[in-house]
Design a protein around this motif. Structure first.
Motif, PDB file in Angstrom:
ATOM      1  N   ALA A 149       0.935 -28.511  23.768  1.00 40.97           N
ATOM      2  CA  ALA A 149       0.836 -27.021  24.979  1.00 40.97           C
ATOM      3  C   ALA A 149       2.203 -26.958  25.338  1.00 40.97           C
ATOM      4  N   ASP A 150       2.303 -25.408  25.128  1.00 35.98           N
ATOM      5  CA  ASP A 150       3.170 -25.430  26.366  1.00 35.98           C
ATOM      6  C   ASP A 150       3.269 -24.742  27.606  1.00 35.98           C
ATOM      7  N   LEU A 151       3.972 -24.661  28.400  1.00 38.62           N
ATOM      8  CA  LEU A 151       4.132 -24.061  29.696  1.00 38.62           C
ATOM      9  C   LEU A 151       4.712 -22.281  29.247  1.00 38.62           C
ATOM     10  N   THR A 152       3.937 -21.347  30.409  1.00 37.14           N
ATOM     11  CA  THR A 152       4.453 -19.939  30.762  1.00 37.14           C
ATOM     12  C   THR A 152       4.377 -19.881  31.921  1.00 37.14           C
ATOM     13  N   LEU A 153       5.709 -19.750  32.557  1.00 40.13           N
ATOM     14  CA  LEU A 153       5.421 -19.057  34.679  1.00 40.13           C
ATOM     15  C   LEU A 153       5.848 -17.736  34.077  1.00 40.13           C
ATOM     16  N   ARG A 154       4.992 -17.135  35.123  1.00 41.76           N
ATOM     17  CA  ARG A 154       4.925 -15.141  35.666  1.00 41.76           C
ATOM     18  C   ARG A 154       6.146 -15.785  36.580  1.00 41.76           C
ATOM     19  N   HIS A 155       7.232 -14.974  36.590  1.00 42.32           N
ATOM     20  CA  HIS A 155       7.662 -14.964  38.159  1.00 42.32           C
ATOM     21  C   HIS A 155       7.206 -12.907  38.456  1.00 42.32           C
ATOM     22  N   GLU A 156       7.978 -12.736  39.291  1.00 44.08           N
ATOM     23  CA  GLU A 156       8.766 -11.464  39.720  1.00 44.08           C
ATOM     24  C   GLU A 156       8.888 -10.354  38.870  1.00 44.08           C
ATOM     25  N   GLN A 157      10.151 -10.398  38.102  1.00 44.28           N
ATOM     26  CA  GLN A 157      10.228 -10.023  37.287  1.00 44.28           C
ATOM     27  C   GLN A 157      11.203 -10.434  35.896  1.00 44.28           C
ATOM     28  N   GLY A 158      10.034 -11.833  35.246  1.00 45.23           N
ATOM     29  CA  GLY A 158      10.469 -12.328  34.393  1.00 45.23           C
ATOM     30  C   GLY A 158       9.669 -13.242  34.253  1.00 45.23           C
ATOM     31  N   LEU A 159      10.178 -13.766  33.038  1.00 50.29           N
ATOM     32  CA  LEU A 159       8.752 -15.245  32.318  1.00 50.29           C
ATOM     33  C   LEU A 159      10.207 -16.741  32.204  1.00 50.29           C
ATOM     34  N   THR A 160       9.285 -17.823  32.744  1.00 45.26           N
ATOM     35  CA  THR A 160      10.110 -19.128  32.091  1.00 45.26           C
ATOM     36  C   THR A 160       8.874 -19.248  30.977  1.00 45.26           C
ATOM     37  N   LEU A 161       9.166 -19.874  29.593  1.00 49.73           N
ATOM     38  CA  LEU A 161       8.523 -20.666  28.715  1.00 49.73           C
ATOM     39  C   LEU A 161       9.481 -21.859  27.980  1.00 49.73           C
ATOM     40  N   PHE A 162       8.267 -22.990  28.461  1.00 52.13           N
ATOM     41  CA  PHE A 162       8.514 -24.283  27.890  1.00 52.13           C
ATOM     42  C   PHE A 162       8.218 -24.613  26.801  1.00 52.13           C
ATOM     43  N   VAL A 163       8.587 -24.709  25.649  1.00 54.15           N
ATOM     44  CA  VAL A 163       8.377 -24.706  24.529  1.00 54.15           C
ATOM     45  C   VAL A 163       8.078 -25.490  24.012  1.00 54.15           C
ATOM     46  N   SER A 164       7.185 -26.302  23.634  1.00 57.88           N
ATOM     47  CA  SER A 164       7.535 -28.056  23.223  1.00 57.88           C
ATOM     48  C   SER A 164       7.923 -27.735  21.189  1.00 57.88           C
ATOM     49  N   ARG A 165       8.916 -28.628  21.080  1.00 49.28           N
ATOM     50  CA  ARG A 165       9.172 -28.487  19.960  1.00 49.28           C
ATOM     51  C   ARG A 165       8.742 -29.201  18.117  1.00 49.28           C
ATOM     52  N   GLY A 166       7.585 -29.494  17.981  1.00 50.50           N
ATOM     53  CA  GLY A 166       6.787 -29.950  17.322  1.00 50.50           C
ATOM     54  C   GLY A 166       6.783 -29.631  15.942  1.00 50.50           C
ATOM     55  N   MET A 167       6.314 -29.700  14.909  1.00 53.32           N
ATOM     56  CA  MET A 167       6.358 -28.332  13.808  1.00 53.32           C
ATOM     57  C   MET A 167       4.718 -27.561  13.315  1.00 53.32           C
ATOM     58  N   PRO A 168       4.907 -26.714  13.344  1.00 47.10           N
ATOM     59  CA  PRO A 168       4.017 -25.675  13.476  1.00 47.10           C
ATOM     60  C   PRO A 168       2.950 -26.047  12.405  1.00 47.10           C
ATOM     61  N   ARG A 169       1.470 -26.044  12.690  1.00 45.38           N
ATOM     62  CA  ARG A 169      -0.323 -25.986  12.253  1.00 45.38           C
ATOM     63  C   ARG A 169      -0.335 -24.842  12.582  1.00 45.38           C
ATOM     64  N   PRO A 170      -1.558 -24.824  11.529  1.00 46.80           N
ATOM     65  CA  PRO A 170      -2.295 -22.625  11.850  1.00 46.80           C
ATOM     66  C   PRO A 170      -3.087 -23.660  12.427  1.00 46.80           C
ATOM     67  N   PRO A 171      -2.979 -22.925  14.186  1.00 47.07           N
ATOM     68  CA  PRO A 171      -3.945 -23.017  14.512  1.00 47.07           C
ATOM     69  C   PRO A 171      -5.111 -21.120  14.605  1.00 47.07           C
ATOM     70  N   PRO A 172      -6.415 -21.153  15.333  1.00 48.32           N
ATOM     71  CA  PRO A 172      -6.836 -19.975  15.280  1.00 48.32           C
ATOM     72  C   PRO A 172      -5.536 -19.248  16.332  1.00 48.32           C
ATOM     73  N   GLU A 173      -5.225 -18.103  15.766  1.00 48.18           N
ATOM     74  CA  GLU A 173      -4.839 -17.058  16.860  1.00 48.18           C
ATOM     75  C   GLU A 173      -4.819 -16.909  18.560  1.00 48.18           C
ATOM     76  N   GLN A 174      -3.819 -17.274  18.742  1.00 44.27           N
ATOM     77  CA  GLN A 174      -3.883 -17.008  20.428  1.00 44.27           C
ATOM     78  C   GLN A 174      -3.333 -16.268  21.085  1.00 44.27           C
ATOM     79  N   ARG A 175      -3.373 -15.466  21.911  1.00 38.47           N
ATOM     80  CA  ARG A 175      -3.046 -14.218  22.608  1.00 38.47           C
ATOM     81  C   ARG A 175      -3.433 -13.909  24.274  1.00 38.47           C
ATOM     82  N   ARG A 176      -2.729 -13.318  24.341  1.00 37.30           N
ATOM     83  CA  ARG A 176      -2.596 -13.120  26.286  1.00 37.30           C
ATOM     84  C   ARG A 176      -2.925 -11.518  25.894  1.00 37.30           C
TER      85      ARG A 176
END
Lengths: 520, 553
Positions: free
Chosen positions: A493-520
């Motif tokens: 899992a990766d973490l997305t923080l939403r701020h008033e005027q921006g975002l901080t994203l913490f993304v893990s550095r593993g090799m991609p595997r194709p799971p179903p599309e995720q969308r927000r």
């Protein structure tokens, strides 16, 4: 300290190993803004799209995720959105690499690729049709989310409201030039009926008869002396039009969607009229009494046995309950489901506010019931003792479409009033992601001082929440929302923080595997 | 023209003598207008296909007089415009392509008024009162939505429109978009544009224009040449003022006093406070209240006539002639601190909320007393918020309030004496009570904020009986809420109606347990239909759509 730095400290202290995360800070520089996470260039890494308004101009920007799981500080692609654009979406419509941005206007649909800048020699008309909504909001550019795999073939279709129809548009595989959109079917939609004002409901102006404004599309004797008072000031123009769309669900479990209508105690389920032919016949399903006025319902395979169950959530003042009703095969019906009248599982929680939802926390293929509870204990009725109690519970899914009778995991906190200086921020919680890759989701919360913490959950006979956070860090600015997505598609899992005027994203550095599309 | 085709069959009368007016199917709107200029009113029928002006015959049949087809246009916005010096009204029709046409009785063909670019209007056929006299020349000018505000057009004696300034004005578009996971997905769009004021602000007797957006006020005052300027005479940028007051700590609350958030509120009121017929500016910035005097040319914001600072939580600052000496006084409404703990206690056991209204007398021109001349304290007892819904459900006061907000009485002139001394009241069950009278009564809805404030203060003073504090329960406070037509209701209170018209509305039958909460959806309309100086009553039922001319009013 940020998440990435905190992870390094945790690892050095021998507290366990978490994958490496890359931190990216996105300064949107405008508020309000909306964002969507989607793989635009189809490289299996999820990219970030942000629509925002600043200085009277609406902008759509794209940040592409890099191979090291980072996002660049400035957008890779940006578009000053023309004033007649109402909303936008993503669809792979053209031979250009990746998916195209789809712009919806009052008069139809246009596409443009993000591999080129600007509109010139990029914009292509895909459809000319009178779309609804028919007005753009100059202070907002929302995403159009009705891109769904309707026919179960693994490819997304675009669903649009054209006049009083829902049109289902597929993408032709071999359309090199001209529009790639092809119509697959149409469903009628209905104008929402106006409601009659009821005692104490104060629905002024909502029925077309309660205010002089022509709400609901009607206007009767607005200029005359009438029994209808003018409330909240005269309007130069006040017009509202709403259409009710059909609810589309995979009712039959074959990945294709059906139209599901709730009518007087039963569901009417109709296959979608795709590809012409005679109109499909609907099937009728009686609903249990508890489902008829439910707050929400889900029709889902709860226990992973391949059969669907009906999950009912009620949030009445006196009845905050989650129920499961199993369904049996009915050979006489096209979808073969007889829904039992009695529930197979029932969870009732007390509290002033209870919200239920389903998540597979332990990733065993069965959906667990998660609940968020807010309460002010009534016995503590002085300023010295009053407090706000919050609780988060997980009831594990069990075989036979049941849940544990008692919570397998509880995370409870009490707040004194003087502690709630950052009340909204203090109450954030998420259990949607597995950060340590152990096959069980973990708990992300915020503390009173704004710190974000991740606590491990381990799954055995029972669920165990570790007492101490595995990660604790202070975000750079106040967090409005926290979300967990697998943005690098590595199963962590990766973490997305939403701020008033921006975002901080913490993304893990593993090799991609194709799971179903995720969308927000 | 022959009788209107497609009309529903005439339906039985509501009561003896009532005339059913034969409406065609599929109407989305109805309006009355004087098309011919003979003081007899015609009916404007609005449908998706277009507009029809029809005369109402004595037997209820409709005879078409004119027709405006929608054709292929997605948008057909219509507006009635008075013709100067006559009772006649014209119909203005605006299509999505920006072509604005005037339709008038006797004209062989519609006349083009203007071609307007950059319009953003919703689909459908709808009423939109975009034409009114803005410059005082008697001709209806135009105010039309454009990006960021309203585009003004001046209509000259030749009937042609020329483009005027673009003014900032609040235009709210609301979008409802569906999501796949929605239980009841909907798609919707709303467009709301508040009205604006055309009023003399600089005392020269000519109309000035006042536009208001969420965060910006603009005022156009006529100059010495009698013309409105291209640029605003006065602007107040509320957003800029608010930004200066914003606290550094973001959304961090003060749990000891939740009302501290009021310290960043900004508001402005521009009107005449000192009686010299020129508008002044009352500017509230957080806890600071400033007054700036007006001149014929504008308001100089460089130097305030007076500045007051308050230490409490300032809810509102307004000018109001509290002591009725003919000059506005300055009123400051404050609310006591409320902690987060108190808020939580309100949820489970209730509590008390305390308001103070301080009145500072205007002692000289725009000079107010340094200390308040009067203080009123209102203590509102709050029941436990946990059970408040049940209390509201069972409250007769709430039921009465709902009735009064749903249906206001109408003042009538039934005998043609030129005075609206009669009253008609549509009742919850759909019948109409009529009281006869002679003296003209107050208009049904006193929308003036000053009148509403005066009514509330009168209730307070009556309850206080000479003291400066009143303690009252929240549900009792409901009785104080001013409702539209309150003065007219008071005028007939205690009197039996002289006549009862119409039959009960079956959909509002309170004997039916399932419908016990329902009120009628009928609408009562008063108008002098035949131009004889006496009002007639129309009653509209919406489901299905039926219209009656009531007899025996």
């Amino acid at each position: 300290m940020t998440l990435a730095a905190a992870v390094a400290v945790v690892a050095a202290a021998g507290m366990g190993e978490l994958p490496q995360f890359t931190e990216s800070r996105i300064a949107v520089g405008a508020e309000p803004f909306e964002y969507q996470l989607s793989d635009v260039d189809l490289d299996l890494r999820v990219d970030l799209l942000v629509s925002s308004v600043a200085g009277g101009e609406r902008t759509l920007r794209l940040w592409r995720q890099r191979a090291d799981a980072s996002f660049p500080p400035t957008a890779d692609w940006s578009l000053a959105v023309p004033p007649d654009v109402i909303s936008w979406s993503l669809l792979d419509l053209r031979p250009d690499p990746g998916r195209e941005v789809v712009l919806l206007t009052r008069g139809g649909v246009h596409s443009l690729t993000t591999t080129r800048a600007g509109l010139k020699e990029n914009l292509r008309r895909e459809l000319a049709a009178p779309l609804m909504p028919d007005l753009a909001d100059p202070r907002r550019l929302p995403a159009w989310q009705l891109t769904q795999d309707v026919d179960g073939d693994g490819r997304e279709e675009l669903l649009l409201v054209v006049e009083e129809e829902l049109r289902i548009l597929g993408v032709a595989a071999d359309a090199a030039a001209g529009s790639a959109l092809v119509e697959l079917g149409r469903l009628p939609v209905a104008p929402r009926t106006t409601r009659v004002s009821e005692r104490g409901s104060f629905t002024f102006g909502s029925s077309g008869m309660r205010g002089r404004g022509p709400a609901g599309g009607t206007s009767f004797f607005r200029l005359a002396r009438t029994s209808q008072p003018v409330l909240f000031g005269e309007k130069l123009l006040d017009r509202r039009r709403t259409l009710e769309l059909p609810r589309l669900l995979d009712f039959g479990g074959d990945a294709a969607l059906e139209r599901v209508e709730r009518e007087n105690g039963h569901w009417r389920v109709t296959p979608l009229p795709l590809g012409g032919g005679p109109a499909p016949m609907p099937a009728r399903f009686e609903l249990p009494e508890a489902a008829r006025d439910a707050t929400s319902t889900e029709w889902t395979d709860l226990d992973g046995d391949g059969r669907r169950e009906l999950v009912v959530f009620r949030s009445d003042d006196d009845d905050k309950v989650a129920l499961v009703f199993t369904a049996r095969v009915d050979p006489a019906q096209p979808f073969g489901a007889l829904i039992d009248a009695a529930p197979s599982a029932r969870i009732k929680l007390a509290g002033m506010g209870v919200r239920y939802w389903l998540t597979d926390v332990d990733r065993d293929g069965r959906q667990d019931l998660t609940a968020r509870v807010f309460d002010v204990p009534t016995g503590l009725s002085t300023l010295a003792t009053v407090r706000l109690d919050t609780a988060f519970h997980v009831f594990r899914g069990r075989p036979g479409a049941t849940w544990s009778r008692a919570p397998d995991l509880s995370f409870e906190r009490s707040f004194r009033p003087e502690q709630l200086t950052r009340v909204q921020e203090s109450l954030l919680i998420n259990v949607g992601g597995d950060f340590d890759g152990d096959g069980c989701n973990d708990l992300v919360t915020t503390q009173l001082d704004g710190r974000v913490e991740i606590r491990r959950i381990t799954a055995g006979e029972s669920l165990q929440l570790e007492a101490k956070p595995v990660v604790s860090f202070a975000p750079t600015t106040e967090v409005e929302r926290l979300e967990t997505w697998d943005l690098s598609r590595d199963g962590v899992a990766d973490l997305t923080l939403r701020h008033e005027q921006g975002l901080t994203l913490f993304v893990s550095r593993g090799m991609p595997r194709p799971p179903p599309e995720q969308r927000r | 023209m022959s009788a209107l085709p497609g009309c529903a069959a005439l339906v039985a009368s509501l009561a003896a003598g009532d005339v059913s007016i034969a409406l065609p199917d599929g109407l989305t709107g109805l309006e009355l207008l004087d098309w011919e200029g003979d003081s007899r009113l015609e009916l404007l029928l609005v449908a998706d296909a277009g507009l029809t002006v029809a005369a109402i015959e004595d037997d209820g049949r409709l005879t078409p007089r004119a027709r405006v087809e929608r054709g292929a246009a997605r948008t057909l916005a219509w507006c009635l415009a008075p013709v100067a010096g006559t009772s006649r009204q014209e119909l203005l029709a605006l299509r999505e392509d920006g072509v604005l046409q005037r339709h008038a009785a006797g004209a062989a063909a519609p006349a083009e008024v203007a071609r307007i670019t950059g319009l953003a209007l919703p689909s459908g056929v709808f009423a939109f009162p975009f034409a009114r006299d803005l410059d005082g020349d008697g001709d209806a000018d135009l105010a039309l939505p454009a990006a960021g505000g309203l585009s003004l057009w001046w209509v000259g004696a030749d009937g042609k429109a020329t483009r005027g300034p673009l003014v900032r004005h609040r235009i709210d578009v609301g979008l409802t978009l569906p999501a796949p996971e929605d239980d009841g997905p909907e798609v919707g769009v709303s467009l709301s544009i508040p009205s604006f004021e055309v009023v003399d602000q600089n005392g020269d007797g000519r109309p000035d224009l006042v536009f208001e957006s969420d965060d910006h006020l603009q005022f156009f005052w006529t100059g010495s040449n009698g013309a409105l300027p291209e640029q605003p005479t006065l602007e107040v940028d509320l957003a800029e003022l608010k930004a200066k007051l914003a606290p550094a700590g973001g959304s961090v609350l003060d749990p000891a006093n939740l009302f501290k958030a009021l310290a960043s509120r900004v508001s402005a009121d521009v009107r005449d406070f000192d009686g010299d017929r020129r508008a002044d500016l009352l500017l509230r910035q957080g806890s600071k209240v400033s007054l700036f005097p007006g001149t014929p040319a504008g308001i100089d914001r460089a130097k305030a006539a007076q500045v007051l600072k308050v230490s409490g939580n300032l809810l509102d600052a307004f000018a109001f002639d509290d002591d009725r000496d003919g000059k506005d006084d300055l009123c400051l409404l404050q609310v006591a601190d409320v902690s987060f703990g108190q808020l939580l206690l309100w949820v489970i056991v209730g509590g008390e909320l305390e308001f103070d209204l301080f009145t500072y007398r205007q002692e000289a021109t725009l000079r107010f007393g340094k200390s308040p001349a009067k203080r009123r304290r209102l203590r509102v007892e709050l029941p436990a918020l946990l059970g408040i819904a049940d209390e509201f459900e069972d409250s007769k006061a709430i039921e009465r309030l709902g009735d009064e907000f749903a249906r206001q009485p109408i003042g009538l002139d039934l005998d043609g004496d030129g005075q609206r001394g009669d009253v008609a009241q549509l009742r919850r069950d759909g019948t109409v009570a009529v009281w006869r009278g002679k003296a003209a009564l107050p208009e049904a809805h006193a929308a003036e904020l000053a009148e509403l404030r005066r009514g509330l203060l009168a209730r307070f003073d009556a309850a206080a009986a000479g003291k400066d504090a009143v303690k009252i329960g929240l549900l009792d406070l409901v009785e104080w809420v001013p409702t539209p037509g309150a003065a007219m209701r008071a005028a007939v209170a205690g009197r039996e109606p002289d006549t009862l018209l119409a039959t009960r509305d079956p959909s509002a039958d309170r004997k039916d347990a399932d419908a016990a909460d329902r009120q009628t959806d009928r609408l009562l309309i008063a108008a002098d239909l035949d131009g004889d100086g006496k009002d007639e009553l129309l009653l509209l039922d919406v489901q299905p759509l039926m219209l009656w001319r009531l007899a025996g009013g």
